[in-house]
Design an enzyme around this catalytic site. Structure first.
Site, short mmCIF file in Angstrom:
data_model
loop_
_atom_site.label_atom_id
_atom_site.label_comp_id
_atom_site.label_asym_id
_atom_site.label_seq_id
_atom_site.Cartn_x
_atom_site.Cartn_y
_atom_site.Cartn_z
N ASP A 125 -2.60 -19.29 -35.94
CA ASP A 125 -3.25 -19.46 -34.64
C ASP A 125 -4.77 -19.53 -34.80
OD1 ASP A 125 -1.40 -17.64 -32.05
OD2 ASP A 125 -1.06 -19.55 -33.05
N HIS A 131 -9.87 -14.50 -25.85
CA HIS A 131 -8.94 -13.62 -26.56
C HIS A 131 -9.58 -12.83 -27.69
CE1 HIS A 131 -5.54 -15.11 -24.38
NE2 HIS A 131 -5.64 -16.34 -24.84
N GLY A 145 -5.55 -15.75 -30.66
CA GLY A 145 -5.32 -16.84 -29.73
C GLY A 145 -6.34 -17.96 -29.77
N HIS A 179 -3.39 -17.98 -19.75
CA HIS A 179 -3.21 -16.81 -20.59
C HIS A 179 -4.08 -15.66 -20.09
CE1 HIS A 179 -2.14 -20.26 -23.22
NE2 HIS A 179 -1.14 -19.46 -23.56
#
Lengths: 498, 421
Positions: B109, B151, B159, B188
């Site tokens: 990620d 994030h 993220g 998110h």
């Protein structure tokens, strides 16, 4: 994969009882089950439930110059001492590290390994019935090599407050609920006094009321107190701002509601109102899972998580040149607008639809012409700012700095390393086009290659277009890069994604 | 555009609907590449920039090249060792540092890519610079589409985010403002920003997001803050398929109440475009207009505002959205038909600025949304009011119809600088 662990079958059994590790089947010979296998299955479940960090933890765990960490031994050693928090508070990590065979100097690293690999498991296993823990502990004691450390809090007071609730069978819990219902109906009933019953309990006299009271308090704590996972420090970081003097908090000193409360006991939890919502799946305590309505929150608190809030005081505009640099460099401001620009209307119309004088309106050449026309107009408006803002490096013009040979090489490398063949084209691009920087390659990819691919899709593919995956159509690669067809754009396919 | 009832006269302009807008853009930002098949594509920022230019919006703003954030700037929030790692790691040397990669959560990620640290410096530098410009009173609204990476945590990446430019910008704003509101409309949960300010009441974090078997897994409705920060975190958990109408039925009442009780001195709005319909990773069903309506609504309170980017993985829709929201910030009408932009090919075959929503099912029933709204409004009513607002008894708030609690009704008592005392 990992050393054999005597208690691994028990751990696995207990995890399965709460719906975890369902994908791991215990081997016929349980003695062959390793702790790492259990952990691996546990991590997979956690990552599925949203704790992404656990998915990529490598097993076995390595420390220092490649020493393997016996996670099972570490888990038992920390459990003997009451868990992660007591060990941290008393800073027993060097001792734990030494007992684990790694040497005291690895104390901090062992702490980190435990936090990453085993803290979630510790939280789950804290609720397991004494039977399993006893079995585990017994074997841990025998493996402790005669360690004389008295930090065996696990079988002491640490558990006393937890186990009585969890050991109780279902009918005992119902008895407690009935008692609670009775008290709730008459909360002001002066005949209810808990102290005498507790005193009896301390003296060893059997007293169901005291038991019910203790159980109710523990259950309330489990159900309604939000668990905030804390770092080493107990208190949240102190703020630099003198908030006691701020107008926002004038009444703060009078606020005596310091205990965590459930804020919405009168409103049913949203997740239970429909029954079909996917709940945030966190391992629930087995004996009270049927009562659990709210899910726990796990927001880390501590100096390693929160920001340090700057002091608030009368703000003074800066005149320091170094600080002023942080305001950035202005490319352009509205006052630069000339009289010509001021008369320019903000609503832009597509030239093709009204004033297009092209031979074939909507053709690739028509589009190119009008794009260039617009770009020239922008250059006139912005002046030197046009170049400062990087407009000359946008669009197909980027290809002007590439030779025909370089462009063919780019295309052939991608053809030979298609994502659909599970290959990656970037490493060979970097390796074979060394005259171009990585920024130059990325720029060509987006401004020329991908843009032409999208133009090909718009014209030639009457199917759903997804421009955001890296798969490359073979028809696009077989043709010349650019416009080999003269057909109008595919505007009539209205069912396609815009 | 319709005049919103919340519009107040700006102290800098006599025109109630006009704002001074600055726009931060680094020309090189589109040339950073996360890797093959990685959904995060900085090129989308360049696409948005090109559209903004072709709609003649640039000429109406102050366009600023940001100064890259320095190491010490980013260490105002992030830990030294994490920043040092980001500064030193490269795709070539990462294989020699497996423990650090694990420790700082660098994985598929959050890969190591060429120019990673520079990219972080650009994103953070633009957000910090934009915040400083607001503090200096140079602008009413500042825009940084390369920011919004919500994030990132203090000592780890997460993220697709490495450096939390939002936290750094908010820390900057806190030097001038007693209270800052953070609003996150990315699909998110804004976990990095919430965590950073979870224990303080000087920042209220509000996040509307998908909740339930979805990254990052946090953002439960009962996560309301801790210690001094209790009740200063608001989480609005939603389900798949929410459309414009449903979203506004919950967004406007909640944000009206937030503005009423919190009265922030500045607003930071993360405009993650993965809440749009058709996003590669998202599952909401908002149109560009519906998404931008959030920007328009918050703009109408006439509080200094920082607009940031964030998620968004169908890049043609991201560019459309952020171009349209730039127009909203400027209060300029734009034609739906796209101009002859250099990236026009990306927007085929419809070549429209507004990407319509799909017919996916909206799993957010009225009952569900109403339940969330009631619970959150009840939580907000427990907050102490800012002193310039007449004190309301907590119980009385429950009887008032939320529709009547529009912030505009308290114009007379609102003093823009009340937070500075």
């Amino acid at each position: 994969m990992g050393a054999l662990a005597p208690g691994a079958p028990d751990i696995l059994r207990s995890l399965k009882a709460v719906g975890l590790c369902t994908n791991l089947e215990a081997p016929t010979d349980l003695s062959q089950l390793t702790f790492d296998q259990v952990l691996s299955a546990f991590f997979k479940d956690l990552s599925r439930k949203g704790e992404v960090n656990t998915e990529f933890l490598p097993l076995p765990a390595i420390i220092g110059e490649g020493c393997h960490v016996d996670l099972w031994r570490l888990f038992c050693l920390v459990k003997e001492r009451g868990g992660y928090r007591p060990v941290t508070v008393t800073w027993s990590w060097p001792a734990v590290s030494e007992l684990a065979g790694l040497g005291p100097s690895f104390g901090p690293a062992v702490k980190l390994i435990y936090a990453k690999y085993l803290s979630s498991l510790e939280r789950c296993t804290q609720s397991f019935p004494e039977k399993n823990l006893g079995l585990t502990l017994g074997r841990v004691r025998s493996c402790s090599q005669g360690h004389a450390n008295d930090h065996s809090a696990l079988n002491g007071a640490h558990l006393t407050g937890v186990l009585p609730v969890l050991k109780r069978k279902r009918d005992a819990t119902i008895g407690m609920l009935n008692w609670l219902r009775t008290v709730a109906k008459k909360p002001c009933d002066l005949s209810f006094k808990i102290e005498p019953y507790l005193k009896d309990a301390k003296c060893g006299k059997s007293n169901p009321t005291a038991d019910y009271f203790t159980q109710a308090v523990m259950l309330r704590k489990e159900m309604f107190v939000k668990k905030v996972r804390k770092d080493c420090s107990v208190e949240p970081p102190k703020q630099k701002t003198p908030l006691s003097s701020s107008p926002l908090l004038k009444n703060k000193g009078k606020n005596t509601r310091t205990s965590p409360r459930l804020n919405s006991t009168s409103v049913p939890p949203v997740t239970s109102s429909t029954g079909s919502t996917k709940q945030r799946t966190i391992p629930a305590l087995p004996s009270i899972s049927w009562l659990s309505m709210d899910e726990e929150s796990d927001v880390p608190v501590g100096p390693n998580h929160q920001a340090d809030i700057p002091e608030f005081s009368n703000y003074v505009s800066t005149s320091d040149p170094n600080s002023l640099k942080y305001l950035g460099t202005s490319f352009w401001s509205p006052k630069h607008k000339t009289a010509f620009q001021a008369s320019y209307t903000p609503i832009v119309e597509i030239g093709c639809s009204k004033n297009c004088q092209c031979v074939i309106p909507g053709s690739p050449e028509c589009i190119r012409f009008h794009v260039a026309e617009n770009k020239l107009k922008l250059k006139c408006e912005l002046g030197n700012s046009f170049y400062a803002m990087g407009f000359q490096k946008m669009g197909e013009e980027v290809a002007l700095s590439w030779t025909q040979e370089e462009e063919e090489k780019f295309k052939s490398i991608i053809s030979a390393n298609l994502p659909s063949d599970d290959k990656k084209f970037w490493p060979p691009l970097f390796a074979n086009l060394r005259s171009k920087s990585w920024k130059g390659l990325v720029s060509y990819y987006y401004n020329v290659f991908l843009l032409r691919r999208r133009q090909y899709q718009n014209r030639a593919i009457p199917v759903k277009i997804d421009s955001d995956d890296d798969d490359i159509e073979s028809g696009f690669l077989d043709g010349k890069l650019g416009f080999s067809t003269v057909c109008a754009e595919n505007r009539q396919c209205v069912d396609l994604d815009p | 555009m319709e005049i919103d009832t919340n519009s107040l006269l700006s102290q800098s302009c006599t025109d109630a609907t006009k704002r001074r807008v600055s726009y931060f853009y680094e020309p090189d930002v589109g040339n950073y590449y996360y890797g093959t098949d990685h959904p995060m594509k900085p090129h989308r920022i360049r696409m948005a920039h090109s559209l903004i230019a072709k709609y003649d919006l640039l000429s109406q703003m102050r366009v600023v090249k940001p100064k890259p954030a320095g190491f010490s700037d980013m260490c105002q929030f992030h830990s030294d060792d994490y920043m040092a790692f980001l500064r030193n790691v490269t795709p070539e040397n990462q294989s020699t540092r497996p423990r650090d990669l694990n420790r700082f959560n660098m994985n598929s990620d959050c890969p190591v890519f060429d120019g990673l640290f520079e990219f972080c410096q650009i994103s953070a530098g633009a957000s910090i610079g934009a915040a400083r410009c607001l503090n200096e009173g140079l602008d009413d609204i500042a825009i940084n589409w390369s920011g919004g990476l919500h994030h990132a945590k203090r000592s780890e990446a997460s993220g697709f985010c490495y450096v939390n430019d939002i936290v750094l910008a908010i820390l900057e704003l806190l030097k001038k403002h007693q209270r800052v509101l953070y609003l996150d409309i990315d699909i998110h949960h804004g976990d990095g920003v919430e965590e950073a300010f979870y224990t303080t009441n000087r920042v209220m974090t509000v996040s509307f997001h998908k909740f339930g078997d979805y990254f990052p897994g946090t953002g439960h409705i009962d996560d309301i803050g801790y210690s001094t920060g209790k009740h200063y975190a608001v989480n609005v958990p939603l389900r798949d398929g929410i459309d414009d109408e449903s979203y506004q039925t919950i967004f406007k009442p909640i944000m009206s109440k937030v503005m009423q009780v919190y009265q922030p001195g500045a607003i930071v709005l993360q405009c993650g475009a993965d809440s749009l319909s058709g996003d590669r990773l998202g599952s909401f069903n908002l149109s560009v207009r519906g998404h931008a309506e959030c920007v328009r609504f918050m703009r109408s309170f006439n509080v200094p505002m920082l607009l940031l980017g964030g998620g968004g993985y169908t890049i043609r829709n991201v560019a459309r959205c952020w171009c349209y929201e730039t127009a909203v910030a400027l209060d300029v009408q734009v034609d739906e038909r796209l101009p002859e932009d250099v990236y026009l090919g990306y927007y085929g075959p419809a070549f429209s600025l507004i990407a319509p929503p799909s017919n996916m099912e909206n799993l957010n029933t009225n009952k569900f949304l109403n339940g969330i709204k009631v619970k959150i409004l009840e939580n907000l009513s427990r907050l102490e009011h800012a002193p310039s607002v007449p004190f309301h008894e907590v119980e009385n708030d429950m009887d008032v119809d939320e529709e009547d609690e529009q912030y505009g009704e308290q114009d007379d008592s609102y003093d823009r600088h009340s937070d500075d005392d």
